[in-house]
Scaffold this motif. Structure first.
Motif, PDB file in Angstrom:
ATOM      1  N   ALA A   1     -25.005  18.788   2.923  1.00  0.00           N
ATOM      2  CA  ALA A   1     -25.130  20.095   2.273  1.00  0.00           C
ATOM      3  C   ALA A   1     -24.044  20.337   1.228  1.00  0.00           C
ATOM      4  O   ALA A   1     -24.035  21.383   0.584  1.00  0.00           O
ATOM      5  CB  ALA A   1     -25.082  21.197   3.335  1.00  0.00           C
ATOM      6  N   ALA A   2     -23.156  19.378   1.028  1.00  0.00           N
ATOM      7  CA  ALA A   2     -22.016  19.569   0.124  1.00  0.00           C
ATOM      8  C   ALA A   2     -22.449  19.936  -1.293  1.00  0.00           C
ATOM      9  O   ALA A   2     -21.807  20.764  -1.936  1.00  0.00           O
ATOM     10  CB  ALA A   2     -21.128  18.321   0.107  1.00  0.00           C
ATOM     11  N   GLU A   3     -23.516  19.352  -1.785  1.00  0.00           N
ATOM     12  CA  GLU A   3     -23.949  19.650  -3.158  1.00  0.00           C
ATOM     13  C   GLU A   3     -24.259  21.133  -3.310  1.00  0.00           C
ATOM     14  O   GLU A   3     -23.747  21.800  -4.220  1.00  0.00           O
ATOM     15  CB  GLU A   3     -25.177  18.834  -3.534  1.00  0.00           C
ATOM     16  CG  GLU A   3     -25.698  19.177  -4.923  1.00  0.00           C
ATOM     17  CD  GLU A   3     -26.917  18.370  -5.339  1.00  0.00           C
ATOM     18  OE1 GLU A   3     -27.222  18.388  -6.538  1.00  0.00           O
ATOM     19  OE2 GLU A   3     -27.556  17.723  -4.485  1.00  0.00           O
ATOM     20  N   ARG A   4     -25.075  21.654  -2.436  1.00  0.00           N
ATOM     21  CA  ARG A   4     -25.431  23.069  -2.508  1.00  0.00           C
ATOM     22  C   ARG A   4     -24.207  23.951  -2.299  1.00  0.00           C
ATOM     23  O   ARG A   4     -24.019  24.956  -2.977  1.00  0.00           O
ATOM     24  CB  ARG A   4     -26.487  23.414  -1.457  1.00  0.00           C
ATOM     25  CG  ARG A   4     -26.886  24.882  -1.488  1.00  0.00           C
ATOM     26  CD  ARG A   4     -27.627  25.330  -0.240  1.00  0.00           C
ATOM     27  NE  ARG A   4     -26.961  24.995   1.007  1.00  0.00           N
ATOM     28  CZ  ARG A   4     -25.903  25.637   1.509  1.00  0.00           C
ATOM     29  NH1 ARG A   4     -25.348  26.634   0.848  1.00  0.00           N
ATOM     30  NH2 ARG A   4     -25.373  25.275   2.658  1.00  0.00           N
ATOM     31  N   MET A   5     -23.343  23.563  -1.390  1.00  0.00           N
ATOM     32  CA  MET A   5     -22.178  24.381  -1.070  1.00  0.00           C
ATOM     33  C   MET A   5     -21.196  24.447  -2.237  1.00  0.00           C
ATOM     34  O   MET A   5     -20.560  25.481  -2.458  1.00  0.00           O
ATOM     35  CB  MET A   5     -21.497  23.840   0.182  1.00  0.00           C
ATOM     36  CG  MET A   5     -22.352  24.006   1.424  1.00  0.00           C
ATOM     37  SD  MET A   5     -21.614  23.237   2.860  1.00  0.00           S
ATOM     38  CE  MET A   5     -20.236  24.346   3.134  1.00  0.00           C
ATOM     39  N   ILE A   6     -21.073  23.364  -2.986  1.00  0.00           N
ATOM     40  CA  ILE A   6     -20.212  23.388  -4.177  1.00  0.00           C
ATOM     41  C   ILE A   6     -20.865  24.216  -5.269  1.00  0.00           C
ATOM     42  O   ILE A   6     -20.215  25.016  -5.933  1.00  0.00           O
ATOM     43  CB  ILE A   6     -19.894  21.962  -4.664  1.00  0.00           C
ATOM     44  CG1 ILE A   6     -18.949  21.288  -3.668  1.00  0.00           C
ATOM     45  CG2 ILE A   6     -19.279  21.986  -6.055  1.00  0.00           C
ATOM     46  CD1 ILE A   6     -18.674  19.841  -3.973  1.00  0.00           C
TER      47      ILE A   6
ATOM     48  N   SER B   1     -17.477  17.028   9.995  1.00  0.00           N
ATOM     49  CA  SER B   1     -17.691  15.955  10.970  1.00  0.00           C
ATOM     50  C   SER B   1     -19.187  15.772  11.204  1.00  0.00           C
ATOM     51  O   SER B   1     -19.634  14.726  11.644  1.00  0.00           O
ATOM     52  CB  SER B   1     -16.962  16.261  12.286  1.00  0.00           C
ATOM     53  OG  SER B   1     -17.478  17.437  12.877  1.00  0.00           O
ATOM     54  N   SER B   2     -19.976  16.774  10.848  1.00  0.00           N
ATOM     55  CA  SER B   2     -21.438  16.725  10.959  1.00  0.00           C
ATOM     56  C   SER B   2     -22.034  16.088   9.707  1.00  0.00           C
ATOM     57  O   SER B   2     -21.748  16.506   8.586  1.00  0.00           O
ATOM     58  CB  SER B   2     -21.987  18.147  11.111  1.00  0.00           C
ATOM     59  OG  SER B   2     -23.345  18.210  10.739  1.00  0.00           O
TER      60      SER B   2
ATOM     61  N   ILE C   1     -16.600  14.519  -2.695  1.00  0.00           N
ATOM     62  CA  ILE C   1     -16.202  15.230  -1.477  1.00  0.00           C
ATOM     63  C   ILE C   1     -16.994  14.724  -0.283  1.00  0.00           C
ATOM     64  O   ILE C   1     -16.449  14.500   0.802  1.00  0.00           O
ATOM     65  CB  ILE C   1     -16.350  16.747  -1.674  1.00  0.00           C
ATOM     66  CG1 ILE C   1     -15.255  17.212  -2.635  1.00  0.00           C
ATOM     67  CG2 ILE C   1     -16.290  17.494  -0.344  1.00  0.00           C
ATOM     68  CD1 ILE C   1     -15.329  18.638  -3.042  1.00  0.00           C
ATOM     69  N   ARG C   2     -18.269  14.493  -0.480  1.00  0.00           N
ATOM     70  CA  ARG C   2     -19.092  13.953   0.611  1.00  0.00           C
ATOM     71  C   ARG C   2     -18.585  12.577   1.026  1.00  0.00           C
ATOM     72  O   ARG C   2     -18.471  12.276   2.214  1.00  0.00           O
ATOM     73  CB  ARG C   2     -20.548  13.883   0.160  1.00  0.00           C
ATOM     74  CG  ARG C   2     -21.492  13.425   1.237  1.00  0.00           C
ATOM     75  CD  ARG C   2     -22.923  13.453   0.755  1.00  0.00           C
ATOM     76  NE  ARG C   2     -23.824  13.040   1.809  1.00  0.00           N
ATOM     77  CZ  ARG C   2     -25.129  13.011   1.681  1.00  0.00           C
ATOM     78  NH1 ARG C   2     -25.704  13.398   0.550  1.00  0.00           N
ATOM     79  NH2 ARG C   2     -25.886  12.611   2.673  1.00  0.00           N
ATOM     80  N   GLN C   3     -18.260  11.726   0.056  1.00  0.00           N
ATOM     81  CA  GLN C   3     -17.753  10.385   0.371  1.00  0.00           C
ATOM     82  C   GLN C   3     -16.399  10.459   1.067  1.00  0.00           C
ATOM     83  O   GLN C   3     -16.146   9.738   2.033  1.00  0.00           O
ATOM     84  CB  GLN C   3     -17.643   9.534  -0.896  1.00  0.00           C
ATOM     85  CG  GLN C   3     -17.251   8.094  -0.643  1.00  0.00           C
ATOM     86  CD  GLN C   3     -18.325   7.338   0.131  1.00  0.00           C
ATOM     87  OE1 GLN C   3     -19.498   7.388  -0.222  1.00  0.00           O
ATOM     88  NE2 GLN C   3     -17.939   6.649   1.190  1.00  0.00           N
ATOM     89  N   ASP C   4     -15.533  11.346   0.584  1.00  0.00           N
ATOM     90  CA  ASP C   4     -14.223  11.516   1.218  1.00  0.00           C
ATOM     91  C   ASP C   4     -14.378  11.900   2.688  1.00  0.00           C
ATOM     92  O   ASP C   4     -13.705  11.349   3.557  1.00  0.00           O
ATOM     93  CB  ASP C   4     -13.411  12.588   0.479  1.00  0.00           C
ATOM     94  CG  ASP C   4     -12.162  12.969   1.241  1.00  0.00           C
ATOM     95  OD1 ASP C   4     -11.213  12.162   1.256  1.00  0.00           O
ATOM     96  OD2 ASP C   4     -12.144  14.058   1.843  1.00  0.00           O
ATOM     97  N   ARG C   5     -15.271  12.830   2.962  1.00  0.00           N
ATOM     98  CA  ARG C   5     -15.448  13.274   4.350  1.00  0.00           C
ATOM     99  C   ARG C   5     -16.159  12.214   5.196  1.00  0.00           C
ATOM    100  O   ARG C   5     -15.863  12.051   6.381  1.00  0.00           O
ATOM    101  CB  ARG C   5     -16.203  14.604   4.414  1.00  0.00           C
ATOM    102  CG  ARG C   5     -15.388  15.760   3.847  1.00  0.00           C
ATOM    103  CD  ARG C   5     -14.139  16.085   4.661  1.00  0.00           C
ATOM    104  NE  ARG C   5     -12.951  15.334   4.291  1.00  0.00           N
ATOM    105  CZ  ARG C   5     -11.802  15.360   4.944  1.00  0.00           C
ATOM    106  NH1 ARG C   5     -11.670  16.092   6.020  1.00  0.00           N
ATOM    107  NH2 ARG C   5     -10.768  14.656   4.540  1.00  0.00           N
ATOM    108  N   ALA C   6     -17.072  11.440   4.600  1.00  0.00           N
ATOM    109  CA  ALA C   6     -17.688  10.325   5.327  1.00  0.00           C
ATOM    110  C   ALA C   6     -16.627   9.263   5.614  1.00  0.00           C
ATOM    111  O   ALA C   6     -16.581   8.705   6.713  1.00  0.00           O
ATOM    112  CB  ALA C   6     -18.841   9.731   4.529  1.00  0.00           C
TER     113      ALA C   6
END
Length: 130
Positions: free
Chosen positions: A87-92, A80-81, A56-61
């Motif tokens: 923070a994606a790891e913690r949020m998932i 976009s930030s 997910i982080r890579q997709d958004r990057a």
């Protein structure tokens, strides 16, 4: 009298649970759909990503930083930030995703729906497969 005490306790517990759930009405901050394709399964060094948060982080990057967009990708403001992507790891971890959604995400060639929530305990994601 003895029979009414358990009933009163049960009613009080139910009301407390309902009040807690009502007080914890989290806010939907952002929502988007994303197609997870081959480009999203590998990092910038060409290494295969093995965790949902990495993908997910890579997709958004890819979407925001590298302008790599695939059919089915939608924009969002939240990721976009660069700090929010980090923070994606913690949020998932703090959010929800079914085991099936996790497996399909890791395989790629799937469209996911991502909801970003803001709660009393912090931001979290709810991820489903379309």
């Amino acid at each position: 009298m003895r029979k009414t005490i358990p009933a009163v306790v049960a009613i009080a517990a139910a009301l407390l649970l309902q009040t807690t759930q009502m007080a914890r009405a989290d806010d939907l901050v952002d929502e988007y759909n994303a197609y997870i394709g081959e480009d999203d399964l590998y990092n910038s060094n060409g290494e295969r990503l093995r965790e949902p948060w990495q993908i997910i982080r890579q997709d958004r990057a890819n979407y925001h930083k590298f302008k790599i967009r695939q059919r089915g990708d939608e924009g969002d403001q939240f990721f976009s930030s660069v700090d929010n992507r980090a923070a994606a790891e913690r949020m998932i971890r703090d959010g929800t995703m079914t085991r099936d959604a996790r497996e399909l995400l890791l395989q790629g060639d799937v469209t996911i729906n991502v909801k970003v929530f803001e709660g009393d305990d912090g931001d979290y994601l709810k991820i489903t497969v379309e």
